[in-house]
Design a protein around this motif. Structure first.
Motif, short mmCIF file in Angstrom:
data_model
loop_
_atom_site.label_atom_id
_atom_site.label_comp_id
_atom_site.label_asym_id
_atom_site.label_seq_id
_atom_site.Cartn_x
_atom_site.Cartn_y
_atom_site.Cartn_z
N LYS A 62 0.83 -1.22 0.00
CA LYS A 62 0.00 0.00 0.00
C LYS A 62 0.86 1.26 0.00
O LYS A 62 0.54 2.23 -0.67
CB LYS A 62 -0.93 0.01 1.21
CG LYS A 62 -2.09 -0.91 1.09
CD LYS A 62 -2.99 -0.80 2.30
CE LYS A 62 -4.14 -1.77 2.17
NZ LYS A 62 -5.06 -1.66 3.30
N MET A 63 1.94 1.25 0.75
CA MET A 63 2.80 2.43 0.83
C MET A 63 3.57 2.66 -0.47
O MET A 63 3.72 3.79 -0.91
CB MET A 63 3.78 2.28 2.00
CG MET A 63 3.12 2.38 3.35
SD MET A 63 4.25 2.06 4.72
CE MET A 63 5.36 3.44 4.56
N ILE A 64 4.04 1.59 -1.07
CA ILE A 64 4.86 1.72 -2.28
C ILE A 64 4.01 2.02 -3.51
O ILE A 64 4.33 2.89 -4.30
CB ILE A 64 5.70 0.44 -2.50
CG1 ILE A 64 6.74 0.31 -1.38
CG2 ILE A 64 6.37 0.45 -3.86
CD1 ILE A 64 7.43 -1.05 -1.32
N PHE A 65 2.92 1.29 -3.66
CA PHE A 65 2.12 1.40 -4.88
C PHE A 65 0.90 2.29 -4.74
O PHE A 65 0.21 2.54 -5.71
CB PHE A 65 1.70 0.01 -5.36
CG PHE A 65 2.87 -0.85 -5.76
CD1 PHE A 65 3.50 -0.65 -6.97
CD2 PHE A 65 3.36 -1.81 -4.91
CE1 PHE A 65 4.59 -1.41 -7.34
CE2 PHE A 65 4.44 -2.59 -5.27
CZ PHE A 65 5.07 -2.39 -6.48
N LYS A 66 0.60 2.73 -3.54
CA LYS A 66 -0.54 3.59 -3.23
C LYS A 66 -1.83 3.05 -3.84
O LYS A 66 -2.27 1.99 -3.49
CB LYS A 66 -0.24 5.02 -3.64
CG LYS A 66 0.96 5.56 -2.88
CD LYS A 66 1.06 7.03 -2.91
CE LYS A 66 2.19 7.63 -2.16
NZ LYS A 66 3.21 7.01 -1.54
N ASN A 67 -2.42 3.72 -4.78
CA ASN A 67 -3.71 3.30 -5.32
C ASN A 67 -3.62 2.52 -6.62
O ASN A 67 -4.60 2.36 -7.32
CB ASN A 67 -4.62 4.52 -5.52
CG ASN A 67 -4.98 5.16 -4.21
OD1 ASN A 67 -5.15 4.47 -3.21
ND2 ASN A 67 -5.06 6.48 -4.19
N LYS A 68 -2.43 2.06 -6.97
CA LYS A 68 -2.28 1.30 -8.20
C LYS A 68 -2.87 -0.09 -8.03
O LYS A 68 -2.75 -0.72 -6.99
CB LYS A 68 -0.81 1.18 -8.59
CG LYS A 68 -0.20 2.51 -8.97
CD LYS A 68 1.23 2.34 -9.37
CE LYS A 68 1.84 3.69 -9.71
NZ LYS A 68 3.25 3.59 -10.00
N SER A 69 -3.50 -0.55 -9.09
CA SER A 69 -4.09 -1.87 -9.08
C SER A 69 -3.02 -2.87 -9.56
O SER A 69 -2.77 -2.99 -10.75
CB SER A 69 -5.31 -1.89 -10.00
OG SER A 69 -5.93 -3.14 -9.94
N ILE A 70 -2.38 -3.54 -8.62
CA ILE A 70 -1.29 -4.46 -8.94
C ILE A 70 -1.67 -5.89 -8.57
O ILE A 70 -2.52 -6.10 -7.71
CB ILE A 70 0.00 -4.07 -8.20
CG1 ILE A 70 -0.21 -4.17 -6.70
CG2 ILE A 70 0.47 -2.69 -8.60
CD1 ILE A 70 1.05 -4.22 -5.90
#
Length: 128
Positions: A62-70
């Protein structure tokens, strides 16, 4: 504080509210608060300790990708979970905004939880 908050949020859900907070040190050692007691992570049961480590990994995502859908990949991540734990964790993962959740397992429990929860999924069985 952001890391502690994110770890606490998922771990609290995974453990059905048993632990009120998680404290992550600078070297990533973890302690949990149960009522007024602060407990070292390595004293927790194997299942709870695995849930705590999964919570830490999800917090980093969550911290690294924030709101990206990975996509996330889990390889026998639930092996030490009882049935209630696996159900809470899978429901949590389904509700998160991952592009895809790929679970490698030799168990049938994950599929049973998905069926009972009426979650759309694709099952691929690998054989020799």
């Amino acid at each position: 504080p952001i890391l502690n908050n994110n770890v606490t949020k998922s771990f609290n859900t995974f453990t059905d509210g048993k632990y009120s907070s998680v404290l992550v040190s600078d070297n990533y050692e973890m302690k949990v608060r149960n009522n007024n007691d602060i407990i070292q992570a390595d004293i927790l049961s194997n299942g709870a300790n695995d849930q705590l480590n999964l919570s830490l990994r999800l917090a980093f995502i969550k911290m690294i990708f924030k709101n990206k859908s990975i996509p996330i990949y889990l390889d026998d991540a639930f092996i030490q979970y009882d049935d209630k734990r696996i159900e809470r964790v899978i429901k949590y993962l389904v509700n998160e905004d991952f592009g895809q959740c790929i679970i490698f397992t030799c168990q049938k429990r994950e599929e049973s939880v998905l069926e009972r929860s009426k979650v759309k999924y694709k099952y691929i069985k690998l054989v020799n």
